[in-house]
Design an enzyme around this catalytic site. Structure first.
Site, PDB file in Angstrom:
ATOM      1  N   HIS A  75      16.492  35.058  19.741  1.00 50.68           N
ATOM      2  CA  HIS A  75      15.680  34.596  20.870  1.00 50.68           C
ATOM      3  C   HIS A  75      15.943  35.474  22.090  1.00 50.68           C
ATOM      4  O   HIS A  75      17.085  35.580  22.529  1.00 50.68           O
ATOM      5  CB  HIS A  75      16.047  33.151  21.251  1.00 50.68           C
ATOM      6  CG  HIS A  75      15.575  32.134  20.259  1.00 50.68           C
ATOM      7  ND1 HIS A  75      15.592  30.785  20.521  1.00 50.68           N
ATOM      8  CD2 HIS A  75      15.050  32.270  19.015  1.00 50.68           C
ATOM      9  CE1 HIS A  75      15.107  30.130  19.475  1.00 50.68           C
ATOM     10  NE2 HIS A  75      14.786  31.013  18.552  1.00 50.68           N
ATOM     11  N   TYR A 204      15.308  23.829  28.192  1.00 45.95           N
ATOM     12  CA  TYR A 204      16.276  23.012  28.934  1.00 45.95           C
ATOM     13  C   TYR A 204      15.480  22.265  30.003  1.00 45.95           C
ATOM     14  O   TYR A 204      14.847  22.908  30.843  1.00 45.95           O
ATOM     15  CB  TYR A 204      17.318  23.899  29.624  1.00 45.95           C
ATOM     16  CG  TYR A 204      18.345  24.524  28.699  1.00 45.95           C
ATOM     17  CD1 TYR A 204      18.074  25.673  27.973  1.00 45.95           C
ATOM     18  CD2 TYR A 204      19.628  23.966  28.592  1.00 45.95           C
ATOM     19  CE1 TYR A 204      19.040  26.252  27.150  1.00 45.95           C
ATOM     20  CE2 TYR A 204      20.598  24.542  27.774  1.00 45.95           C
ATOM     21  CZ  TYR A 204      20.293  25.679  27.053  1.00 45.95           C
ATOM     22  OH  TYR A 204      21.253  26.244  26.245  1.00 45.95           O
ATOM     23  N   PRO A 296      28.706  21.606  26.840  1.00 48.63           N
ATOM     24  CA  PRO A 296      27.898  22.451  25.949  1.00 48.63           C
ATOM     25  C   PRO A 296      26.650  23.076  26.579  1.00 48.63           C
ATOM     26  O   PRO A 296      26.013  23.924  25.948  1.00 48.63           O
ATOM     27  CB  PRO A 296      27.503  21.490  24.817  1.00 48.63           C
ATOM     28  CG  PRO A 296      27.642  20.126  25.381  1.00 48.63           C
ATOM     29  CD  PRO A 296      28.699  20.188  26.426  1.00 48.63           C
ATOM     30  N   LYS A 300      28.636  27.940  25.253  1.00 48.12           N
ATOM     31  CA  LYS A 300      29.699  28.946  25.287  1.00 48.12           C
ATOM     32  C   LYS A 300      30.900  28.687  24.374  1.00 48.12           C
ATOM     33  O   LYS A 300      31.656  29.618  24.083  1.00 48.12           O
ATOM     34  CB  LYS A 300      30.244  29.075  26.730  1.00 48.12           C
ATOM     35  CG  LYS A 300      29.292  29.727  27.691  1.00 48.12           C
ATOM     36  CD  LYS A 300      29.279  31.233  27.530  1.00 48.12           C
ATOM     37  CE  LYS A 300      28.012  31.857  28.026  1.00 48.12           C
ATOM     38  NZ  LYS A 300      27.174  32.457  27.013  1.00 48.12           N
ATOM     39  N   TYR A 388      24.304  33.871  30.046  1.00 45.26           N
ATOM     40  CA  TYR A 388      23.887  33.133  28.846  1.00 45.26           C
ATOM     41  C   TYR A 388      24.002  34.004  27.603  1.00 45.26           C
ATOM     42  O   TYR A 388      24.535  33.557  26.582  1.00 45.26           O
ATOM     43  CB  TYR A 388      22.453  32.624  29.035  1.00 45.26           C
ATOM     44  CG  TYR A 388      22.031  31.584  28.026  1.00 45.26           C
ATOM     45  CD1 TYR A 388      22.298  30.238  28.238  1.00 45.26           C
ATOM     46  CD2 TYR A 388      21.360  31.941  26.868  1.00 45.26           C
ATOM     47  CE1 TYR A 388      21.917  29.274  27.313  1.00 45.26           C
ATOM     48  CE2 TYR A 388      20.972  30.996  25.940  1.00 45.26           C
ATOM     49  CZ  TYR A 388      21.247  29.661  26.165  1.00 45.26           C
ATOM     50  OH  TYR A 388      20.870  28.714  25.248  1.00 45.26           O
TER      51      TYR A 388
END
Ligand code: FAD
Ligand code: DHB
Length: 395
Positions: A75, A204, A296, A300, A388
């Site tokens: 992704h 998200y 979470p 990571k 990220y």
């Protein structure tokens, strides 16, 4: 009591312990891995799904990345949804082509157990009464029981890869360990459903009723999370209620919503930030969740565990091939630097995206202003993207 000897005693067969055992095998270093749970339990435990490029590169360079490269879903971006809109963050475009790969942690564990089995090096499941001792001696040991028999394992070093609830951290005298901790007043209710993912990338969502996250495991399986109370009772969440809540929290003007299907796994997880300093005591080295926990939201935890054992394997490799202990001595400081960077990012993602029960109207408005800034500033999106996708493991 049977007594045996190895170079490294590895406690815990999660991703950290299994990958460490494999990396040591590649350097010709002997290890014994002991795990309290059964093989099936460890393989079936549903957890993480987001692998950083560094984790993917490590799996592939260690020769355990074949299935990951076939089945993992790369992704290059994510969506952030709030105030009725979804906003795309082009992580690959902002980071010179770095990306994440979706591949279940249980698949990583399955691949590593298969690799371990092929090496024929010892991996014991369902052990009991694991006790590390002599951590400041030249030859520490681990005693444990298996099927009622007592074993003693004498070794050069112990790797504490036994997760947050493990025994290794608890045997370090409290005067030699500093703990930093924060609990969050919410948890996640996570599900797996037989439904094809309705978006190519993760979503998200910050919604007045709480956070929601859309993810996936395969072209047939969707993974979803809902913010809930840390001790939420699953019995209060029949499938219809879960789907209705998800529809509400993901509602945006573009009409996007997750596909629905049979829910075949449900669990609630609490959230905390936790750091134990240092990550070494004598000949015990802590790695992964045994040393640090992140909430979470930043995806990571597994990646930090992999970065830890990559450094630990290199340090042990240096020690056995040259007798030098420079990398072993640097292990804890380097891990804490990376760990605190991940703590900051995970805390930031968590507080930006969740609704805290005691949140004031001021907090809420500030959170929306932060999200507006994030999706309208290339600098802010770049900051999210580079954290990220993760920095290289040798950084
Ligand atoms: P663990 O996986 O906890 O493994 C430790 C092992 O040690 C276990 O098998 C345990 O049974 C064993 N053990 C415990 N005590 C003993 C003992 N006394 N003796 C022997 N063995 C023992 N991370 C990400 O990077 N990306 C994500 O997308 C992500 N999402 C997550 C979503 C959820 C819902 C959760 C709960 C976690 C998520 N994480 C994520 C975090 C990730 O799952 C953990 O950080 C990861 O499992 C850490 O691996 P580990 O090997 O250090 O510890
Ligand atoms: C998943 C888990 C996470 O913690 C996250 O931030 C994103 C995705 C997952 O399980 O797919």
């Amino acid at each position: 009591m049977t007594s045996s000897r190895t170079q490294i005693a590895i406690i815990g067969a999660g991703p950290a312990g299994l990958m460490l055992g494999h990396l040591l095998h590649l350097c010709g270093i002997d290890s014994v891995i002991i795990e309290i749970r059964s093989r099936d339990y460890v393989i079936e435990r549903v957890r993480a799904g987001v692998l950083e490029q560094g984790t993917v590169d490590l799996m592939s360079s260690a020769g355990v990345g074949d299935r990951l490269s076939r089945e993992g879903m790369r992704h290059g971006g994510i969506y952030i949804a709030f105030a009725g809109r979804r906003h795309h963050i082009d992580m690959a475009g902002l980071t010179g082509g770095r990306a994440i790969t979706i591949y279940g942690q249980n698949e990583v564990v399955k691949d590593l157990i298969e690799a371990r089995t092929r090496t024929a090096r010892p991996l014991f499941f369902e052990v009991d009464r694991v006790t590390p001792a002599g951590l400041e001696d030249r030859t520490p040991s681990v005693t444990f029981e298996q099927s009622g028999e007592h074993h003693e394992l004498i070794c050069d070093f112990i790797a504490g890869c036994d997760g947050f609830h493990g025994v290794c951290r608890t045997v370090v005298p409290s005067s030699r360990l500093r703990i930093y901790e924060r609990e969050y007043p919410f948890g996640w209710l996570g599900i797996l459903a037989h439904a094809s993912p309705s978006s190519d990338e993760l979503v998200y969502s910050n919604h007045p009723r709480g956070f929601a996250l859309f993810s996936m495991r395969s072209p047939q399986v969707t993974r979803l999370y809902l913010q809930c109370a840390p001790d939420e009772d699953l019995a209060a969440w029949p499938d219809d209620r879960i789907w209705s809540e998800l529809r509400t929290r993901f509602e945006t003007q573009d009409g996007w919503r997750p596909n629905e299907g049979e829910i075949f796994q449900k669990a609630v997880t609490g959230m905390r930030s936790f750091v134990a300093e240092p990550m070494r005591f004598g000949r015990l080295f802590l790695a992964g969740d045994a040393a640090h926990i992140v909430p979470p939201t930043g995806a990571k935890g597994l990646n930090l565990a992999m970065a830890d054992v990559c450094r630990l394997a290199a340090a042990l490799g240096e020690f056995y091939s040259t007798g030098r202990h420079g990398l072993l001595d640097a292990y804890s400081d380097a891990g804490l630097r990376r760990g605190w960077r991940a703590q900051r990012f995970s805390w930031w993602m968590t507080t930006m995206l969740h609704r805290a029960p005691d949140e004031s109207e001021f907090d809420h408005k500030r959170q929306l202003a932060e999200l507006e800034y994030l999706v309208s500033s290339r600098a802010a999106m770049t900051s999210l993207a580079e954290n990220y996708v993760g920095t290289p493991f040798d950084d």
